[in-house]
Design an enzyme around this catalytic site. Structure first.
Site, PDB file in Angstrom:
ATOM      1  N   TRP A   1      47.785 -30.045   3.228  1.00 12.11           N
ATOM      2  CA  TRP A   1      46.354 -30.048   2.931  1.00 12.11           C
ATOM      3  C   TRP A   1      45.529 -30.585   4.090  1.00 12.11           C
ATOM      4  O   TRP A   1      44.461 -30.035   4.405  1.00 12.11           O
ATOM      5  CB  TRP A   1      46.078 -30.825   1.647  1.00 12.11           C
ATOM      6  CG  TRP A   1      46.695 -30.151   0.455  1.00 12.11           C
ATOM      7  CD1 TRP A   1      47.696 -30.621  -0.332  1.00 12.11           C
ATOM      8  CD2 TRP A   1      46.373 -28.849  -0.043  1.00 12.11           C
ATOM      9  NE1 TRP A   1      48.016 -29.696  -1.305  1.00 12.11           N
ATOM     10  CE2 TRP A   1      47.224 -28.598  -1.153  1.00 12.11           C
ATOM     11  CE3 TRP A   1      45.455 -27.870   0.320  1.00 12.11           C
ATOM     12  CZ2 TRP A   1      47.180 -27.419  -1.888  1.00 12.11           C
ATOM     13  CZ3 TRP A   1      45.403 -26.677  -0.403  1.00 12.11           C
ATOM     14  CH2 TRP A   1      46.259 -26.465  -1.493  1.00 12.11           C
TER      15      TRP A   1
ATOM     16  N   ASP B   1      40.431 -37.421   1.747  1.00  8.54           N
ATOM     17  CA  ASP B   1      40.689 -36.543   0.604  1.00  8.54           C
ATOM     18  C   ASP B   1      41.617 -37.306  -0.347  1.00  8.54           C
ATOM     19  O   ASP B   1      42.771 -37.555  -0.033  1.00  8.54           O
ATOM     20  CB  ASP B   1      41.357 -35.256   1.099  1.00  8.54           C
ATOM     21  CG  ASP B   1      41.828 -34.341  -0.025  1.00  8.54           C
ATOM     22  OD1 ASP B   1      41.659 -34.686  -1.216  1.00  8.54           O
ATOM     23  OD2 ASP B   1      42.384 -33.271   0.293  1.00  8.54           O
TER      24      ASP B   1
ATOM     25  N   LYS C   1      43.510 -33.017 -11.146  1.00  9.76           N
ATOM     26  CA  LYS C   1      44.812 -33.678 -11.109  1.00  9.76           C
ATOM     27  C   LYS C   1      44.810 -34.964 -11.938  1.00  9.76           C
ATOM     28  O   LYS C   1      45.616 -35.119 -12.845  1.00  9.76           O
ATOM     29  CB  LYS C   1      45.221 -33.955  -9.657  1.00  9.76           C
ATOM     30  CG  LYS C   1      45.342 -32.674  -8.830  1.00  9.76           C
ATOM     31  CD  LYS C   1      45.713 -32.939  -7.399  1.00  9.76           C
ATOM     32  CE  LYS C   1      45.665 -31.660  -6.562  1.00  9.76           C
ATOM     33  NZ  LYS C   1      46.643 -30.648  -6.985  1.00  9.76           N
TER      34      LYS C   1
END
Length: 367
Positions: A103, A173, A197
């Site tokens: 990511w 992030d 999530k």
């Protein structure tokens, strides 16, 4: 009697059962109104109460300082891959990216469209941890330093906040470990994460940004990604993801009721240790390539079978686990193996069921 199910999906992930029950009732009539919560106008008083309550619980749980704005945005984490450089790169035209997994690598590639990206770490063919600080190359003139706190694909997690040059904003992030442990927000210029999530359902992204960083976006920045516009309009410039915002607020209210982020951290440690102990004590039947000091508490990634993993045995593991009601354990296609995502809504009992299955599978299949 229905089979007990434990859902270890990496996202969209499990939502606390009691929150789902409440949402089910509100889908038809929201708190005495004649309409569904999904039908509320974003300009209505009822939705105004929802978005205010959501921001309030975010600030309370994380201790967000007054000079930070809370934005509820479209686009998911991937949208922020672009929004961050579009809003912050103008300071110097360049930025540092600490790439420790899939990511952060994608974020760096996206940012390179809008300025010069310096990769702080040496290029790696395989992500197995956070390299020692001695090999980092940080630019004191960077517009910001960016990292991903928890890489869901590889199972790599930072265990502390990186030190960066004085005056350079730190951007993080936290999509997959938001609200799983306390965060000192004042150490960051910006934090963001998709909700799907740990804190809700897909459709809304929570951005927490320091006020001095939301004044000078690049001219090409789309309005929907412009922090200045979104802050000025209190996330209501256009129709926001109303239902996902409500779900986030209710999930975070559940986190508060359960004991807050410190309790979520305690549970995360307990759950992850339960699985890692089995991996470490299996004499190689289960294995992890992640450096122990960088192992994720929320995405436990491991292989099944001696010599680093056996795909046929891993398929058998996933199939038998599914038959036992242990769902969504297959690892990401880029790394293979098994991935158990132990987000906040996953209970200790869920993880205990997985641990018992792993012990039984080991006994039945070890060489």
């Amino acid at each position: 009697m229905a089979q007990q199910v434990s859902y270890f999906s990496p996202g969209p992930a499990k939502i606390p059962h009691e929150v789902l029950g409440q949402l089910q009732e509100e889908l038809v009539h929201y708190k005495g109104t004649p309409v569904s919560v999904m039908e509320l106008s974003h300009r209505s008083k009822d939705f105004g109460n929802i978005i205010d309550a959501t921001e309030k619980v975010v600030r309370e749980l994380l201790g967000v300082p007054d000079n930070y704005r809370v934005l509820l945005m479209h686009g998911g984490g991937t949208g922020q891959f672009a929004a961050v450089p579009l809003n912050l790169m103008s300071r110097t035209g360049k930025a540092d990216y600490i790439v420790t997994g899939s990511w952060s690598s994608k974020a760096a590639q996206e940012a390179a469209k809008y300025g010069t990206v310096n990769c702080v770490l040496p290029k790696s063919e395989r992500y197995t941890g956070v390299p020692d600080r001695s090999c980092w190359k940080l630019d004191p003139e960077a517009s910001y330093v960016y990292y991903c706190d928890n890489e869901t694909v590889e199972g790599v997690e930072f265990q502390s906040v990186p030190d960066v040059p004085e005056g350079v904003p730190l951007v993080c992030d936290v999509s997959s470990n938001y609200f799983t442990r306390p965060i000192d927000v004042s150490k960051f210029g910006l934090l963001y994460g998709g909700a799907q999530k740990n804190i809700g359902c897909a459709g809304v992204t929570l951005v927490i940004v320091r006020e001095d960083l939301i004044t000078n976006p690049l001219p090409v920045c789309p309005t929907v990604l412009d922090y200045t516009v979104m802050a000025k309009n209190k996330s209501l410039y256009n129709t926001p993801p109303t239902f996902p915002i409500h779900v986030m607020g209710e999930v975070l209210a559940w986190v508060k009721k359960e004991g807050g982020v410190k309790e979520m951290e305690r549970r995360s440690v307990e759950k992850s240790r339960m699985i890692y102990s089995i991996v470490d004590e299996s004499n190689g039947f289960y294995s992890s390539v992640v450096t122990p000091s960088s192992r994720s508490r929320v995405n436990v990634v491991f292989r099944v079978g001696e010599d680093g993993g056996n795909e046929e045995l891993e398929t058998k593991f996933v199939d038998q686990a599914t038959q036992c009601g242990l769902l969504s354990l297959k690892g990401h296609r880029s790394v293979g193996g098994i991935r158990a995502s132990l987000y906040n809504a996953i209970t200790v009992d869920d993880v205990h069921r997985l641990a018992e299955f792993m012990k039984k599978f080991l006994q039945e299949n070890k060489v």
